[in-house]
Scaffold this active site. Sequence first.
Site, PDB file in Angstrom:
ATOM      1  N   CYS A 294      34.779  41.141  34.659  1.00 36.00           N
ATOM      2  CA  CYS A 294      35.592  40.327  33.839  1.00 36.00           C
ATOM      3  C   CYS A 294      35.516  40.021  32.454  1.00 36.00           C
ATOM      4  O   CYS A 294      34.390  39.349  32.156  1.00 36.00           O
ATOM      5  CB  CYS A 294      35.600  39.620  34.780  1.00 36.00           C
TER       6      CYS A 294
ATOM      7  N   CYS B   8      33.527  35.632  42.701  1.00 39.00           N
ATOM      8  CA  CYS B   8      34.794  36.326  42.194  1.00 39.00           C
ATOM      9  C   CYS B   8      33.681  38.178  42.637  1.00 39.00           C
ATOM     10  O   CYS B   8      33.168  38.418  42.280  1.00 39.00           O
ATOM     11  CB  CYS B   8      34.985  35.760  41.058  1.00 39.00           C
TER      12      CYS B   8
ATOM     13  N   GLU C 109      57.254  33.590  50.827  1.00 42.56           N
ATOM     14  CA  GLU C 109      57.678  34.133  48.345  1.00 42.56           C
ATOM     15  C   GLU C 109      58.230  33.579  47.724  1.00 42.56           C
ATOM     16  O   GLU C 109      58.337  32.713  46.893  1.00 42.56           O
ATOM     17  CB  GLU C 109      58.169  36.108  48.590  1.00 42.56           C
TER      18      GLU C 109
ATOM     19  N   CYS D 288      40.070  32.190  41.458  1.00 39.94           N
ATOM     20  CA  CYS D 288      40.088  32.153  39.866  1.00 39.94           C
ATOM     21  C   CYS D 288      41.628  31.678  39.700  1.00 39.94           C
ATOM     22  O   CYS D 288      42.455  32.111  38.971  1.00 39.94           O
ATOM     23  CB  CYS D 288      40.432  34.196  39.593  1.00 39.94           C
TER      24      CYS D 288
ATOM     25  N   CYS E 122      33.857  31.379  39.450  1.00 40.63           N
ATOM     26  CA  CYS E 122      33.713  32.950  39.422  1.00 40.63           C
ATOM     27  C   CYS E 122      32.192  33.849  39.811  1.00 40.63           C
ATOM     28  O   CYS E 122      32.560  34.839  39.916  1.00 40.63           O
ATOM     29  CB  CYS E 122      33.240  33.070  37.594  1.00 40.63           C
TER      30      CYS E 122
END
Length: 352
Positions: free
Chosen positions: A206, A200, A35, A190, A197
Amino acid sequence: MKPFANALLAWFDEHGRHDLPWQHPRDAYRVWLSETMLQQTQVATVVGYFERFVEALPTLRELAAAPEDQVLALWSGLGYYRRARFLHRAAQLCVERHDGQLPRDFDALVALPGIGRSTGGAILAQAHGLRFPILDGNVKRVLTRYHGIHGHPGESAVEKSLWQRADTHTPTMRVADYTQAIMDLGATVCTRTKPRCGTCPLADSCIALRDGLVTLLPSPKPAKTTPTRETVMLVLRDARGRVLLERRGPQGVWPGLWSLPEAADVDAAWRSARQCARIDDAQALPPFTHVFSHYKLRIEPLLFDGATPTRSIADNAAPTPESRWCDTSELVALGLPAPVRKLLQNLEGHLA
């Protein structure tokens, strides 16, 4: 299961990333390291650095005990070196205060250097399955488009709204998978440009897609003129091929890294060079520009080849305790800023 999370997890099971090196095993140290490396850096770049880092320092205690030069050398090229310094210090604090472990208490975790709310949540969610939302860049983009939120995500009011939505969507079950799933969706579907899209799992709900706002959201950061600074880097190389390096101070750019001496202009470079060695001539190397987040640095390298260190520094010492003459084998083991390493690679031709 909430509809948002349910759709995302179903997509993740089939299309998500399940073979990233920090997922096997997915313990707190490896999640934390990944991370931290992934902050402002893409997965494709991080994988190789992560694998080299954990091979050299496989545990938190070994990171805490490592010399700073080793940590910075392993980080060299990733940029944003403050991350590495925070990582090192946080490991030391974990040994001092938490029995060599990252704490599972959220407040204690985010009290460590370099661990903010999102990183702390990602560690606890992925390593321990605890329910904490995250809000990294990928997640901000997904939520901004999904909810049709206008305004730059870095603005306080917008960020607060995004945190509320991130918390609402985070499920109580399969939290580790959900956390990876929403990051994966932002990274692979995204995306910032040319989002896919049509593939997705959240497309039906959305708002950005419905209203034709996908290319407009997230709202860009207000534009600012990027200033350009200039510096002359001194490449003092002696007959043995050693190069003079200086350790940078704790403040400013590249803190704690070894770098080439710098001067404001060519005349100042000559004066500085004469304080370190006997020199006869100099060769101007091709200038180049290194881009930071807030400014550009135009670097003019000046090569003083065949420099003769003064008698007091003829062996390994140098003009100050924070400078040293290094041969190629030593350079490989030091934390060097990426443009300095590249410059020396081009000069030597074989610096690893």
